[in-house]
Write an enzyme that holds these catalytic residues in place. Structure first.
Site: not given
Ligand code: ADP
Length: 648
Positions: A214-218, A220, A436, A439
């Site tokens: 998945g995309p970054p920050g989701t 994982k 602006e 737009h």
């Molecule tokens: P990835 O590994 O996909 O890049 P992370 O697991 O490191 O992302 O997520 C970074 C932070 O974002 C987590 O520590 C959390 O605080 C927040 N976060 C991301 N997804 C969720 C989620 N589904 N529920 C709650 N917090 C989330």
């Protein structure tokens, strides 16, 4: 990073010992150098020929003499002008009695010094033994370091996995909001870890690994930790890039080490983040690398080799599954693929709720409204927004976070903070204002609905000089051709307004042009929306989970034709934007003037002027309120669309 990570037990110790050893060696080397120096300059003793000494005696220049075993130490009568007590020494060429006679005859004070045999012996011994000890110590230090990494230089082969071991992650599925499908797939895995016997009893083989894509920050990493937390097993985590070093074979040794350690701690979870750093396909299309390939081979071998009944599970995360080696993905290795995609509206609401749990919110807060405003945002963005809002509330001296703080936080995360020190000239403010409003007006004219939540010409730290926040009524997953065409006209509305009003164009439309070109290109090459190419697919999405970039998949001459088509489509959209704005020049001037005065105007204020000028009746009050409270900044939908228009 987590605070409760257990640092490896042996990590600090050896480091301290090593630095102590190095310090000791340094001190010894310095001592030996000082010693040698003093020996070399030893007592500023200047040797003189014996004949000179006899001459000095005869001239009465000698004050006193110390007779040593094989030499004479002479103190002259006339001392150095700087007052330093200098002595000379000489080796006599006659026997001791002759020398004594000479001294007596000259009337010089003299004494005999017994040789300090012990001192000389010790001195000689030390000057040999100390350097030898230093050499041996240094060599054994080097040798020990070499031994550590399974024979690799400087212990680089040692797995650093230990540094990230967590006995209990303390995170459960409850902490991961949304991602219900992913949690469901992983629930099974948790059960395997919890109770492997249940599955092995009927002959079911346990899965070896699961790949989180998945995309970054989701979330994982969070999910992997939650699996370990749910199963109450230790969590070994390290990133793919931790394996690969400059030396070939180090990565492989680290993989071996990691698995060895994990097997000792089974049942447990090994989590490899960014697995694409080592798992890249060995196909040379993506560039070959001996070290990476060896590491990957070792990983494949280890995955084949371990016995799942012990409860060892490997989770890996990547946002580039397409570059992974097929061998890594075959059944028996990472045979499960768990998609952890961007959260939808419901997911975003629950993520916001999870992160707002420990934050004081006041009664104005409507998390659903914020979730609607953040289509395309991932979990880490949302967590960041809640935190920004809390910081804003504290900054403003309030005890609880309000909806206003949250909306401001959304803007801070997306376009940066307000840049108050950037003063635009009057002329630039006019240009940005018209741009602006261009737009927004184009959108309003095409849809005849409230097109914006807010228009502002306050510059932001991420480079936008002004921007328009849009107001979709609901989350959309599909776009019609008409909508995309309207979107193109909307993107180019800013530039069109500049040309119509100022008869010139500025650099402010760069971002709009980029976005519009992306959409136009996607319409022609991917969505089958051009009359010329029809349904022919001309491009492939490359990194679906990163920037979603598309690569052309056609011949050179077709690529040229595509460019012509894109140009034609953009020109058509630009002409349409110019037509719409020219026909409504009066409204454009009115709203732009209002914006210059106020700097920020709401969608409501915009529509009031718009409707007055058009002679349209105000809609029902209730509907208006609903629309206002559902703002949205679309971040990324579809492929290249971005309805947050910024001028840079
Ligand atoms: P990835 O590994 O996909 O890049 P992370 O697991 O490191 O992302 O997520 C970074 C932070 O974002 C987590 O520590 C959390 O605080 C927040 N976060 C991301 N997804 C969720 C989620 N589904 N529920 C709650 N917090 C989330």
């Amino acid at each position: 990073m987590d605070q409760n990570q257990n640092k490896g037990p042996n990590n600090e110790g050896p480091k301290n010992k090593q630095s102590l050893l190095i310090l000791l060696i340094c001190i010894m080397v310095v001592l030996v150098c000082v010693n040698m120096l003093t020996r070399m300059t030893g007592g500023a003793s200047n040797e003189i020929p014996y004949s000179d000494f006899i001459e000095m005696l005869e001239n009465g220049e000698v004050e006193s003499v110390v007779i040593q075993s094989s030499s004479l130490e002479i103190t002259p009568r006339v001392q150095h002008s700087m007052g330093i007590q200098s002595t000379f020494y000489t080796v006599p060429t006659e026997d001791g009695n002759e020398v004594t006679k000479r001294l007596e005859a000259a009337g010089v004070d003299f004494k005999e010094e017994k040789p300090d045999i012990m001192g000389q012996l010790l001195y000689g011994l030390l000057s040999i033994v100390v350097p030898v000890i230093i050499m041996v110590g240094f060599l054994s230090f080097l040798f020990r370091r070499m031994n550590k990494g399974g024979g690799m230089m400087g212990g680089v082969g040692k797995s650093r996995a230990k540094a990230y071991v967590q006995k209990e992650t303390g995170i459960t599925f409850k902490d991961v909001a949304g991602q219900d499908e992913a949690k469901e797939s992983l629930q099974e895995v948790v059960d395997f870890l919890h109770n492997p016997g249940k599955y092995t009893a009927i002959g079911a083989k346990l899965p070896k690994g699961a790949l989180l894509v998945g995309p970054p920050g989701t979330g994982k990493t969070l999910l992997a930790k939650a699996v370990a937390g749910e199963a109450h097993v230790p969590f070994f985590s390290l990133s793919g890039s931790d394996f690969v070093e400059m030396f070939v074979g180090v990565g492989a040794s680290r993989v071996r080490d990691l698995f060895e350690e994990a097997k000792k701690n089974a049942p447990c979870i090994i989590f490899i983040d960014e697995v694409d750093a080592i798992g890249k396909t060995r196909d040379t299309r993506y560039g070959g690398n001996d070290e990476r390939e060896q590491t990957l081979n070792q990983l494949l071998a280890e995955m084949d080799g371990f016995d799942t009944s012990k409860g060892l599970l490997i989770l890996a995360a990547t946002n580039r599954p397409e570059v992974l080696d097929p061998a890594l993905l075959r059944p028996g290795r990472f045979d499960r693929r768990v998609i952890v995609d961007r959260p939808d509206l419901k997911g975003r609401v629950s993520i916001l709720k999870v992160h707002a749990q420990n934050v004081s919110l006041d009664e104005t807060v409507d998390l659903e409204g914020i979730a609607l405003a953040t289509s395309g945002a991932v979990g880490s963005d949302l967590a960041n927004m809640i935190n920004e809002a809390a910081i804003l509330a504290v900054k403003n001296g309030r005890k609880a976070v309000s909806q206003k703080d949250l909306l401001e936080a959304v803007e801070v995360v997306l376009v940066g903070k307000e840049k108050k020190d950037r003063i635009l000239s009057a002329e630039e403010r006019r240009i940005v204002s018209y741009h602006e409003v261009g737009h927004a007006l184009v959108s309003a004219l095409q849809k005849d609905s409230e097109p914006v939540q807010k228009i502002t010409i306050v510059p932001r730290t991420m480079g936008a000089l002004g921007y328009v926040m849009h107001v979709p009524e609901e989350e959309k997953y599909l776009n019609t051709r008409k909508e995309l065409e309207a979107m193109l006209v909307g993107y180019l509305g800013g530039r069109a307004a500049e040309e119509i009003v100022f008869d010139t164009v500025t650099t402010g439309a760069a971002n709009d042009i980029e976005q519009a070109t992306k959409v136009a290109r996607a319409m022609i090459t991917q969505y089958g929306m051009s009359d010329r190419f029809g349904l022919m697919g001309l491009a492939e999405t490359q990194s679906q989970y990163l920037d979603g970039r598309a690569m052309l998949n056609c011949g050179d001459s077709t690529a040229t034709e595509i460019d012509h088509e894109v140009m034609k489509l953009l020109k058509k959209s630009y002409d349409e934007a110019k037509r719409l704005l020219s026909e409504n020049r009066e409204i454009l001037d009115k709203i732009a003037d209002f914006l210059i005065q106020k700097e920020t105007i709401t969608g409501k204020e915009f529509m009031k002027i718009f409707r007055e000028a058009k002679g349209i009746q105000e809609p029902e009050a209730k509907q208006r309120v609903e629309a206002k409270e559902r703002p949205q900044i679309a971040l990324e939908e579809p492929a290249a669309e971005q309805s947050l228009n910024c001028t840079k």
